[in-house]
Design a protein around this motif. Structure first.
Motif, short mmCIF file in Angstrom:
data_model
loop_
_atom_site.label_atom_id
_atom_site.label_comp_id
_atom_site.label_asym_id
_atom_site.label_seq_id
_atom_site.Cartn_x
_atom_site.Cartn_y
_atom_site.Cartn_z
N TRP A 22 0.80 -1.22 0.00
CA TRP A 22 0.00 0.00 0.00
C TRP A 22 0.84 1.28 0.00
O TRP A 22 0.47 2.26 -0.64
CB TRP A 22 -0.97 0.01 1.18
N SER A 62 -10.47 -11.62 -3.72
CA SER A 62 -9.78 -10.91 -2.64
C SER A 62 -9.66 -11.88 -1.47
O SER A 62 -10.37 -12.88 -1.44
CB SER A 62 -10.60 -9.69 -2.20
N ASP A 69 -3.90 -10.21 0.26
CA ASP A 69 -4.96 -9.29 -0.18
C ASP A 69 -5.77 -9.86 -1.34
O ASP A 69 -6.93 -9.53 -1.49
CB ASP A 69 -4.36 -7.94 -0.56
N PHE A 70 -5.11 -10.66 -2.19
CA PHE A 70 -5.86 -11.30 -3.27
C PHE A 70 -5.16 -12.57 -3.74
O PHE A 70 -4.00 -12.82 -3.39
CB PHE A 70 -6.11 -10.33 -4.44
N LEU A 237 -13.56 -11.17 -7.25
CA LEU A 237 -13.07 -9.91 -7.85
C LEU A 237 -13.24 -9.98 -9.36
O LEU A 237 -13.36 -11.06 -9.94
CB LEU A 237 -11.59 -9.72 -7.56
N LYS A 241 -14.05 -4.41 -9.78
CA LYS A 241 -14.01 -4.51 -8.31
C LYS A 241 -12.59 -4.28 -7.79
O LYS A 241 -12.38 -3.69 -6.73
CB LYS A 241 -14.50 -5.90 -7.85
N PHE A 242 -11.61 -4.77 -8.55
CA PHE A 242 -10.21 -4.61 -8.12
C PHE A 242 -9.81 -3.13 -8.18
O PHE A 242 -9.13 -2.61 -7.30
CB PHE A 242 -9.31 -5.46 -9.01
N THR A 244 -11.79 -0.62 -7.76
CA THR A 244 -12.40 0.02 -6.59
C THR A 244 -11.60 -0.28 -5.33
O THR A 244 -11.31 0.60 -4.51
CB THR A 244 -13.85 -0.50 -6.41
N MET A 245 -11.20 -1.55 -5.20
CA MET A 245 -10.42 -1.96 -4.02
C MET A 245 -9.12 -1.17 -3.93
O MET A 245 -8.66 -0.81 -2.85
CB MET A 245 -10.15 -3.47 -4.14
N LEU A 246 -8.51 -0.87 -5.10
CA LEU A 246 -7.22 -0.20 -5.11
C LEU A 246 -7.31 1.32 -5.19
O LEU A 246 -6.28 1.99 -5.22
CB LEU A 246 -6.38 -0.73 -6.28
#
Ligand code: VOV
Length: 248
Positions: A22, A62, A69-70, A237, A241-242, A244-246
């Motif tokens: 992150w 995920s 995380d995934f 995912l 969606k990924f 959005t997650m990131l």
């Protein structure tokens, strides 16, 4: 010596668990982040093509909790293809922002405990489909590795074929009562990875994993002979969606 079970093998499997770095991701420029996500999108469409041509299948989920995380679960015809896939991903921009945390190498496996004697299972289209399955797009995934115990008087590998068959029948009956709610992919990993099997479950209701795994714990083959590794559970995912997650 006890009679070894006969196994049928299908596609090779790689479970590739990653964590997101992150701090590095947040430090990256907007343009770098976009380029990394676009590149992932093209990988996802290539993998969709592979699935459409029935040359393999990939699941993308995920993982909840701090273990990863995934995960990508890839099924392909050969170990070389899995290797190429893994290396190609490692060369992507997105990979620079991920940390590999766990992987599992195995092969889709069916054993002959429940086979009808005198029949050729490969002539059964259902068997062929189970060996080379299109991975479901269920809302949730659960993965864990396991062994059959080899300890003192609890040694699975010293039991007779008949004793093992009886226990596997009971296992299969419990499993069948979850038909339509859970899809299991059992992958064999003797000689490939640190445990003997990988268990991958798919369901639209995550609670069903708990119910099924708990019920099986009381069944002799799991109660007496099952040893389990680390559990991973997560949510479906896709590219959007990924993204959005990131998003940061
Ligand atoms: C939906 C659930 C479900 C169903 C229907 C099901 C059925 C069946 C059948 C009919 C058979 C035997 C023939 C074959 O197909 O190979 C198996 C085989 C196997 N299983 Fe299973 N299993 C399920 C589910 C299921 C779970 C949840 C687990 C984990 C056990 C637990 O306690 O956490 C598991 C494990 C296994 C393993 C490790 C094997 C291979 C054992 C070996 O010694 O070779 N399995 N399994």
């Amino acid at each position: 010596m006890s009679e070894a079970a006969q196994t049928l093998e299908g596609w090779y499997a790689l479970h590739d668990f990653r964590m997101i770095d992150w701090s590095a991701w947040k430090r990256a420029s907007e343009a770098d982040r976009e380029a990394a996500l676009d590149e992932l999108h093209s990988f996802l469409s290539v993998w969709t093509g592979v699935e459409e041509r029935k040359e393999g299948s990939t699941a993308f989920y995920s993982i909840v909790g701090q273990k990863a995380d995934f995960v990508f679960m890839h099924l392909r015809e050969t170990l070389e293809e899995l290797n190429e896939l893994e290396t190609a991903f490692n060369k992507t921009r997105l990979a620079e922002y991920t940390i590999p945390v766990y992987s599992y190498v195995s092969i889709v496996e069916l054993s002959n405990y429940m086979a009808q004697p005198g029949t050729d299972p490969m002539q059964n289209p259902e068997v062929a489909a189970r060996l080379k399955p299109a991975l479901p797009k269920s809302k949730h995934i659960c993965f864990y590795p396991m062994n059959k115990r080899r300890e003192g008087s609890d040694n699975w590998y010293m039991l007779s074929m008949d004793e093992r068959k009886t226990m596997m029948r009971s296992h299969g009956m419990i499993g069948r009562s979850y038909a339509g709610r859970v899809k299991q992919i059992i992958t064999g990993s003797v000689g490939f990875d640190d445990w003997e099997w990988g268990v991958t479950l798919f369901s639209d209701d995550a609670l069903t994993f708990k119910k099924l795994v708990y019920e099986m714990r009381f069944d002799e083959v799991s109660a007496r002979y099952g040893d389990f590794g680390t559990f991973y559970v997560g949510n479906l995912l896709d590219g959007e969606k990924f993204r959005t997650m990131l998003s940061v």
